[in-house]
Design an enzyme around this catalytic site. Structure first.
Site, PDB file in Angstrom:
ATOM      1  CG  HIS A  66      -1.974  -0.997   1.225  1.00 26.02           C
ATOM      2  ND1 HIS A  66      -3.053  -0.937   2.069  1.00 26.02           N
ATOM      3  CD2 HIS A  66      -2.158  -2.110   0.469  1.00 26.02           C
ATOM      4  CE1 HIS A  66      -3.856  -1.953   1.846  1.00 26.02           C
ATOM      5  NE2 HIS A  66      -3.325  -2.691   0.882  1.00 26.02           N
ATOM      6  CD  GLU A  68      -1.966   4.117   3.300  1.00 26.77           C
ATOM      7  OE1 GLU A  68      -3.135   4.355   3.634  1.00 26.77           O
ATOM      8  OE2 GLU A  68      -1.667   3.303   2.395  1.00 26.77           O
ATOM      9  CB  CYS A  96      -6.497  -0.436   5.306  1.00 25.48           C
ATOM     10  SG  CYS A  96      -4.780  -1.023   5.227  1.00 25.48           S
TER      11      CYS A  96
END
Length: 164
Positions: A66, A68, A96
């Site tokens: 992801h 991040e 998430c």
């Protein structure tokens, strides 16, 4: 008006928040061009970007790639430490649970996100992991910074995907 993750009104974004969110959105646009879900992130320390990331799950065939996670890894490398104290993560979509967990573990001070994630958001949309009970760290979170631009990018990406 910007809303905090719990749904109440909060202060408008600072000019720094808007500036760094535009950089996260630029990463998101690059992800879209690569066929990835358009999410981008930057980690900022002392007023400068020390880590950048964009979704790479499809390219790397890695569920943990992801935006991040990529940005946090880059920032840790830049600082030479896994501790990202006094850092802010700017991300174009509400993190998430995995990504917010990484922020907690890395001791990120603050998370600023654009659009809410109604299916997997961990800053209050689905679950609230900003300050888990018994945890030794809590995150400051600001949501809704440039949410319209992020939402438009995501909607356009998925519309084109459905048309194929």
């Amino acid at each position: 008006m910007i809303c905090d993750p719990a749904g109440g009104p909060s202060e408008p974004p600072s000019s720094a928040d808007a500036f760094f969110m535009r950089q996260a959105l630029a990463e998101a646009r690059c992800a879209a061009e690569e066929g990835e879900v358009p999410v981008g992130a930057v980690v900022v320390h002392a007023g400068r970007v020390i880590g950048r990331g964009r979704n790479a799950c499809e390219r790397l065939q890695d569920a943990t790639a992801h935006a991040e996670m990529v940005a946090i890894t880059a920032a840790s490398s830049a600082l030479g430490s896994w501790r990202l104290e006094d850092c802010t993560l700017y991300v174009s979509l509400e993190p998430c649970p995995m990504c917010l967990g990484a922020c907690l573990n890395a001791r990120v001070k603050r998370v600023v996100y654009a659009a809410r994630e109604p299916k997997a958001g961990a800053c209050g949309s689905v679950i609230d992991l900003r300050a888990p009970l018994g945890f030794n760290h809590a995150l400051e979170v600001t949501g809704g910074v440039d949410a319209e631009a992020s939402a438009a990018l995501l909607k356009g990406f998925f519309r084109k995907l459905r048309e194929r």
